[in-house]
Motif scaffolding. Structure first.
Motif, short mmCIF file in Angstrom:
data_model
loop_
_atom_site.label_atom_id
_atom_site.label_comp_id
_atom_site.label_asym_id
_atom_site.label_seq_id
_atom_site.Cartn_x
_atom_site.Cartn_y
_atom_site.Cartn_z
N ASP A 209 0.79 -1.23 0.00
CA ASP A 209 0.00 0.00 0.00
C ASP A 209 0.83 1.28 0.00
O ASP A 209 0.28 2.38 0.07
CB ASP A 209 -0.95 -0.01 1.20
CG ASP A 209 -1.91 -1.20 1.14
OD1 ASP A 209 -2.21 -1.64 0.01
OD2 ASP A 209 -2.33 -1.69 2.19
N MET A 210 2.13 1.12 -0.06
CA MET A 210 3.04 2.26 0.02
C MET A 210 2.72 3.38 -0.97
O MET A 210 2.84 4.55 -0.65
CB MET A 210 4.45 1.77 -0.27
CG MET A 210 5.46 2.07 0.77
SD MET A 210 7.01 1.26 0.38
CE MET A 210 6.95 0.95 -1.34
N GLY A 211 2.34 2.97 -2.21
CA GLY A 211 2.08 3.95 -3.26
C GLY A 211 0.87 4.82 -2.97
O GLY A 211 0.87 6.01 -3.27
N GLN A 212 -0.17 4.22 -2.37
CA GLN A 212 -1.43 4.95 -2.15
C GLN A 212 -1.54 5.51 -0.74
O GLN A 212 -2.20 6.51 -0.51
CB GLN A 212 -2.65 4.03 -2.35
CG GLN A 212 -2.73 3.30 -3.67
CD GLN A 212 -1.88 2.05 -3.68
OE1 GLN A 212 -0.72 2.07 -4.07
NE2 GLN A 212 -2.45 0.94 -3.21
N ASP A 213 -0.89 4.81 0.21
CA ASP A 213 -1.11 5.16 1.61
C ASP A 213 0.15 5.80 2.20
O ASP A 213 1.17 5.14 2.39
CB ASP A 213 -1.46 3.86 2.37
CG ASP A 213 -1.91 4.13 3.79
OD1 ASP A 213 -1.45 5.14 4.38
OD2 ASP A 213 -2.70 3.33 4.32
N LEU A 247 10.48 3.47 -4.92
CA LEU A 247 10.30 4.07 -3.59
C LEU A 247 11.26 3.45 -2.57
O LEU A 247 11.91 4.17 -1.81
CB LEU A 247 8.85 3.85 -3.11
CG LEU A 247 7.80 4.86 -3.55
CD1 LEU A 247 6.41 4.41 -3.11
CD2 LEU A 247 8.12 6.25 -2.96
N LEU A 248 11.34 2.13 -2.59
CA LEU A 248 12.20 1.42 -1.63
C LEU A 248 13.66 1.77 -1.84
O LEU A 248 14.41 2.01 -0.87
CB LEU A 248 11.99 -0.09 -1.74
CG LEU A 248 10.65 -0.60 -1.25
CD1 LEU A 248 10.39 -2.02 -1.74
CD2 LEU A 248 10.57 -0.55 0.29
N ARG A 249 14.08 1.83 -3.09
CA ARG A 249 15.46 2.21 -3.41
C ARG A 249 15.76 3.59 -2.88
O ARG A 249 16.79 3.83 -2.26
CB ARG A 249 15.67 2.22 -4.92
CG ARG A 249 16.17 0.94 -5.46
CD ARG A 249 16.93 1.18 -6.77
NE ARG A 249 17.17 -0.12 -7.39
CZ ARG A 249 16.51 -0.58 -8.45
NH1 ARG A 249 15.58 0.16 -9.04
NH2 ARG A 249 16.79 -1.76 -8.92
N GLY A 250 14.83 4.49 -3.12
CA GLY A 250 14.99 5.87 -2.68
C GLY A 250 15.14 6.00 -1.18
O GLY A 250 15.83 6.89 -0.68
N MET A 251 14.48 5.12 -0.46
CA MET A 251 14.56 5.15 1.01
C MET A 251 15.86 4.54 1.51
O MET A 251 16.15 4.59 2.70
CB MET A 251 13.41 4.33 1.62
CG MET A 251 12.05 4.91 1.43
SD MET A 251 10.85 3.69 2.05
CE MET A 251 9.33 4.45 1.48
N GLY A 252 16.59 3.91 0.61
CA GLY A 252 17.85 3.28 1.01
C GLY A 252 17.68 1.84 1.47
O GLY A 252 18.57 1.29 2.13
N THR A 253 16.54 1.23 1.13
CA THR A 253 16.34 -0.18 1.48
C THR A 253 17.37 -1.04 0.75
O THR A 253 17.55 -0.89 -0.45
CB THR A 253 14.94 -0.64 1.03
OG1 THR A 253 13.99 0.35 1.42
CG2 THR A 253 14.57 -1.98 1.64
#
Ligand code: C2E
Ligand code: MG
Ligand code: MG
Ligand code: MG
Length: 289
Positions: A209-213, A247-253
């Motif tokens: 749900d990361m994209g919407q929530d 998104l995950l890459r951007g967060m540094g996951t």
């Protein structure tokens, strides 16, 4: 159905309950025979280093190929195995099969890949003693770094002292521990400090749900930041598309796992899947040459 003054619902016995009980007994008996009849399989799902765009390892996920019902997912029989104690035997089979697979990969030149297996709370500590794990590895001359055990925080809550001793014995010899489904339970941050886990697996429900929530996104971001400051690794489960990956890459996951890379596949398909995946990863901008 009657309603008592206390406001609670009471369910009368219904014929369908007899059917359910009968089904359950049949399932138990069939599960008892499944191992003997070689109906259990491990499927393998790649775990990808999404910062360096390379394959890091895989998770072993059990399947039951039922003669009539076909593929039975673990959520339908692992709870039964836990309640009946069959999980002890199944768990040892998983350990041995995973180690055989690791050995096979090494013969094929893939000594870089690790394999993680799921461990139920009811296997700890006596169903899966650290000595049995180390023996399974050393019998095949496998290094302890090749195997990862995935547990959920429920394990840590039931008997903390026992869980801690079990974990410490495994960590002492270099076996890594992943905390699975992180974020779904109590997720007490103090567990991460108190117990020697090496890695946290962010539950797929948050990734989905990361994209919407935006609150799910914030939660994943917080877990990633927190694990980093504690010196732990992080794997995001359930990565299904490019947007989630970005998104995950951007967060540094650091690591990701999910249908976007591959579904869990039978052992025989794994090398073809990884070959295709590695070609794709190498074509990704920023990947190591
Ligand atoms: P888990 O360890 O959290 O495993 C991840 C689950 O997510 C797996 O379901 C996997 O197939 C699924 N998954 C992977 N990528 C995606 C994705 O992109 N989207 C979605 N929607 N799902 C994805 P599976 O294989 O049905 O396993 C369910 C659970 O059963 C596992 O959750 C684990 O808790 C348990 N389990 C599996 N194998 C074993 C085992 O050998 N022993 C024990 N004790 N439990 C096991
Ligand atoms: Mg798992
Ligand atoms: Mg999980
Ligand atoms: Mg799970």
């Amino acid at each position: 159905r009657v309603k008592r003054s206390g406001g609670r619902d009471y369910q009368f016995f219904h014929p369908s309950m007899a059917a359910a009980a009968e089904n359950r007994r049949r399932l138990e008996n069939e599960l008892r025979l499944a191992a003997e009849r070689q109906e259990l399989r491990l499927f393998y799902q790649p775990i990808v280093d999404i910062q360096q765009n390379r394959l890091a390892g895989a998770e072993a996920l059990i399947r039951w190929v039922h003669p009539q019902q076909g593929m039975v997912p673990p959520d339908d029989f692992i709870p039964v195995a836990e309640e009946t104690g069959l999980i002890q035997e199944i768990g040892l089979w998983v350990l041995e099969t995973a180690c055989d697979q690791l050995q096979q990969w090494r013969r094929e030149g893939r000594e870089d890949l690790y394999l993680s297996i799921n461990v139920s709370g009811s296997q700890i500590p006596h169903g899966l003693p650290p000595s049995a794990v180390m023996e399974a590895l050393s019998r095949r001359s496998l290094p302890p770094g090749a195997l990862v055990l995935e547990i959920t925080e429920g394990v840590l809550m039931s008997d903390m002292k026992q869980a801690l001793e079990w974990l410490q014995a495994l960590r002492q010899v270099g076996i890594r521990i992943y905390l699975d489904d992180f974020g779904t339970g109590y997720s007490s941050l103090s567990y991460l400090k108190r117990f020697p886990v090496t890695t946290v697996k962010v539950d797929k429900s948050f990734v989905r749900d990361m994209g919407q929530d935006s609150s799910d996104r914030a939660l994943v971001e917080a877990i990633v930041a927190m694990t980093r400051s504690l010196g732990l690794e992080v794997v995001a489960e359930g990565v299904e598309n490019e947007a989630q990956l970005a998104l995950l890459r951007g967060m540094g996951t650091r690591y990701g796992q999910g249908y976007h890379f591959s579904r869990p596949v039978p052992a025989g398909d794994f090398s073809a899947v990884t070959e295709r995946l590695e070609t794709l990863l190498q074509a990704t901008p920023g990947a190591p040459g």
